[in-house]
Design a protein around this motif. Structure first.
Motif, short mmCIF file in Angstrom:
data_model
loop_
_atom_site.label_atom_id
_atom_site.label_comp_id
_atom_site.label_asym_id
_atom_site.label_seq_id
_atom_site.Cartn_x
_atom_site.Cartn_y
_atom_site.Cartn_z
N SER A 212 2.76 -5.99 -3.93
CA SER A 212 3.99 -6.77 -3.78
C SER A 212 4.86 -6.21 -2.65
N ASN A 213 4.97 -4.89 -2.60
CA ASN A 213 5.76 -4.27 -1.53
C ASN A 213 5.12 -4.49 -0.16
N LEU A 214 3.80 -4.41 -0.11
CA LEU A 214 3.11 -4.69 1.15
C LEU A 214 3.40 -6.12 1.60
N ASN A 215 3.36 -7.07 0.68
CA ASN A 215 3.68 -8.46 1.03
C ASN A 215 5.11 -8.58 1.55
N PHE A 216 6.04 -7.87 0.93
CA PHE A 216 7.43 -7.87 1.39
C PHE A 216 7.52 -7.41 2.83
N TRP A 217 6.90 -6.26 3.13
CA TRP A 217 6.97 -5.71 4.49
C TRP A 217 6.24 -6.58 5.50
N ILE B 163 4.58 9.77 -1.16
CA ILE B 163 3.98 8.45 -0.98
C ILE B 163 4.32 7.51 -2.14
N SER B 164 4.95 8.05 -3.15
CA SER B 164 5.21 7.23 -4.35
C SER B 164 6.31 6.20 -4.16
N ASN B 165 7.09 6.31 -3.10
CA ASN B 165 8.20 5.37 -2.93
C ASN B 165 7.74 3.92 -2.84
N GLN B 166 6.59 3.69 -2.20
CA GLN B 166 6.10 2.32 -2.09
C GLN B 166 5.39 1.85 -3.36
N ALA B 167 5.39 2.69 -4.38
CA ALA B 167 4.85 2.31 -5.69
C ALA B 167 5.98 2.03 -6.67
N LYS B 168 7.18 1.91 -6.14
CA LYS B 168 8.37 1.62 -6.95
C LYS B 168 8.91 0.25 -6.58
N ASP B 169 9.80 -0.24 -7.38
CA ASP B 169 10.43 -1.53 -7.11
C ASP B 169 10.93 -1.57 -5.66
N ILE B 170 10.84 -2.74 -5.03
CA ILE B 170 11.18 -2.86 -3.62
C ILE B 170 12.62 -2.43 -3.32
N SER B 171 13.53 -2.60 -4.26
CA SER B 171 14.91 -2.18 -4.02
C SER B 171 14.98 -0.67 -3.80
N ARG C 221 -3.78 2.32 -12.08
CA ARG C 221 -4.32 1.19 -11.32
C ARG C 221 -3.72 -0.11 -11.82
N ASP C 222 -3.71 -0.29 -13.12
CA ASP C 222 -3.26 -1.54 -13.71
C ASP C 222 -1.77 -1.79 -13.50
N GLU C 223 -0.98 -0.74 -13.54
CA GLU C 223 0.47 -0.91 -13.48
C GLU C 223 1.06 -0.72 -12.09
N ILE C 224 0.44 0.09 -11.27
CA ILE C 224 1.06 0.44 -9.99
C ILE C 224 0.53 -0.35 -8.81
N ASN C 225 -0.76 -0.64 -8.80
CA ASN C 225 -1.32 -1.32 -7.63
C ASN C 225 -0.68 -2.68 -7.36
N SER C 226 -0.28 -3.38 -8.40
CA SER C 226 0.38 -4.68 -8.19
C SER C 226 1.75 -4.51 -7.54
N VAL D 296 4.16 -1.17 6.75
CA VAL D 296 2.87 -1.85 6.58
C VAL D 296 1.73 -0.87 6.87
N GLY D 297 1.83 -0.16 7.97
CA GLY D 297 0.80 0.81 8.31
C GLY D 297 0.69 1.93 7.29
N PHE D 298 1.84 2.43 6.84
CA PHE D 298 1.85 3.51 5.87
C PHE D 298 1.20 3.09 4.56
N ILE D 299 1.53 1.89 4.10
CA ILE D 299 0.93 1.42 2.85
C ILE D 299 -0.57 1.24 3.00
N LYS D 300 -0.99 0.60 4.08
CA LYS D 300 -2.42 0.32 4.24
C LYS D 300 -3.25 1.58 4.48
N ILE D 301 -2.71 2.53 5.22
CA ILE D 301 -3.48 3.71 5.61
C ILE D 301 -3.36 4.86 4.61
#
Length: 97
Positions: free
Chosen positions: A83-88, A1-9, A74-79, A52-57
């Protein structure tokens, strides 16, 4: 699940790999005459919808719990996740119009 906690590229590359694996399984199910798993239907769903579903759920709730135990996470990863959720969501909206 960590992939969506990395840079969007990076997240986008992993999303492509995962979605292609899902679609390949759906193709195989169809060829075998089996019911095709809903998220694996190549013609009915797209990458943005899956992400979108994967990130939210899965991703956001998991990292919220992690952030309770490790505030730096929390401070470093949630943003990044937000950002990735907004992209998707933007990609999803663009395809719908």
């Amino acid at each position: 699940i960590s992939n969506q906690a990395k840079d969007i590229s990076i997240a986008e590359q992993w999303a492509d790999r995962c979605v292609e694996e899902f679609f390949s399984q759906g193709d195989e199910e169809k060829e075998l005459g089996l019911p095709v798993t809903p998220l694996f239907r190549r013609t009915e769903i797209d990458r943005a919808e899956i992400e979108v579903g994967f990130i939210k759920i899965v991703v956001q709730p998991s990292f919220e719990v992690l952030g309770m135990m490790i505030p730096t996470a929390r401070d470093e990863i949630n943003s990044i996740i937000e950002s990735n959720l907004n992209f998707w969501e933007t990609e999803q909206t663009t395809k719908e119009t």
